[in-house]
Design an enzyme around this catalytic site. Structure first.
Site, PDB file in Angstrom:
ATOM      1  N   MET A 165       0.935  -1.023  -0.120  1.00 20.82           N
ATOM      2  CA  MET A 165      -0.097   0.065   0.010  1.00 20.82           C
ATOM      3  C   MET A 165       1.067   1.127  -0.118  1.00 20.82           C
ATOM      4  O   MET A 165       1.895   1.092   0.074  1.00 20.82           O
ATOM      5  CB  MET A 165      -1.008  -0.022   1.085  1.00 20.82           C
ATOM      6  CG  MET A 165      -1.926  -1.214   1.273  1.00 20.82           C
ATOM      7  SD  MET A 165      -3.120  -1.306   2.433  1.00 20.82           S
ATOM      8  CE  MET A 165      -4.165   0.164   1.939  1.00 20.82           C
ATOM      9  N   CYS A 166       0.492   2.289  -0.282  1.00 21.05           N
ATOM     10  CA  CYS A 166       0.911   3.772  -0.600  1.00 21.05           C
ATOM     11  C   CYS A 166       1.664   3.781   0.962  1.00 21.05           C
ATOM     12  O   CYS A 166       1.092   3.754   1.777  1.00 21.05           O
ATOM     13  CB  CYS A 166      -0.112   4.676  -0.926  1.00 21.05           C
ATOM     14  SG  CYS A 166       0.582   6.439  -0.735  1.00 21.05           S
ATOM     15  N   PRO A 167       2.836   4.256   0.833  1.00 19.28           N
ATOM     16  CA  PRO A 167       3.627   4.922  -0.553  1.00 19.28           C
ATOM     17  C   PRO A 167       4.603   3.587  -0.717  1.00 19.28           C
ATOM     18  O   PRO A 167       5.551   3.898  -1.579  1.00 19.28           O
ATOM     19  CB  PRO A 167       4.399   5.975   0.033  1.00 19.28           C
ATOM     20  CG  PRO A 167       4.859   5.543   1.603  1.00 19.28           C
ATOM     21  CD  PRO A 167       3.612   4.762   2.130  1.00 19.28           C
TER      22      PRO A 167
END
Lengths: 134, 87
Positions: free
Chosen positions: B25-27
């Site tokens: 997941m981000c980042p």
């Protein structure tokens, strides 16, 4: 991408611990030079062995959010700090806050530089992006 | 390499390396992407797989800012497939 990104962190709760690391690793990955200045309650985030807690009574649920993050494969505080350092993010501890909070040089994690406001502002003066996290 | 029954989406099969960022997941997809590209040579093409919904806009933003070239992107169900030419 040329450009400098600076952040000032003045709170030490879980969200305020994670935000500069998320933004910092991303900016460094985009080629930006990143400088983060920790002051007041933010300073404790640079101490060895720290485990940031959610704010106020919510701190009791810190373990739950850590568990959820693990489940979602979202890196925790230590791992994000490791990534940030690996990407060359610069961390600074406010010298006055250190005296105020009774934090010694030896309490800090490796690679943190102790700095005064003027020296940090000198770094920040030609930055493109500035964030205050507090 | 390009078979006649290739779908349009597989038009960029000439890739040098693949980075599978699915499940991140981000980042983290961007962090891994930056590290991966650092180790590649100019002109090489990287295929990036990601299923974080943020990647759809994050990866084009990254290529714009870093000067690497986004050759193409396709959505395959919940997976985004990017082709990036290294600067």
């Amino acid at each position: 991408m040329a450009g400098k990104f600076v952040m000032v962190v003045s709170e030490g709760s879980f969200d305020k611990a994670m935000m500069p690391l998320i933004m910092g690793t991303t900016a460094a990955s985009m080629g930006m030079e990143v400088h983060v200045f920790y002051t007041f309650f933010g300073l404790k985030l640079l101490k060895k062995g720290v485990r940031p807690k959610l704010k106020g009574l919510m701190r009791l649920f810190t373990g739950m959010i850590e568990k959820k993050m693990k489940k979602l494969n979202v890196p925790g505080y230590d791992e994000m700090m490791r990534q940030a350092k690996d990407l060359g993010v610069n961390f600074y501890a406010c010298s006055t806050s250190m005296a105020l909070m009774g934090v010694k040089d030896t309490d800090l994690i490796d690679g943190v530089k102790v700095l005064g406001a003027s020296a940090f502002l000198n770094i920040a003066a030609d930055s493109k992006v500035q964030l205050f996290i507090g | 390499m390009h078979g006649s029954d290739n779908t349009a989406g597989e038009m960029f099969l000439d890739k040098d390396e693949t980075l599978d960022a699915r499940g991140l997941m981000c980042p983290m997809p961007i962090v891994h992407l930056a590290k991966k590209v650092k180790g590649m040579s100019s002109g090489q093409v990287l295929e990036l797989l990601a299923d974080d919904v943020g990647s759809k806009d994050d990866v084009p933003a990254w290529t714009t800012r870093t000067g690497n070239e986004l050759l193409g992107m396709e959505e395959d169900g919940k997976v985004f497939r990017f082709y990036i030419k290294v600067k």
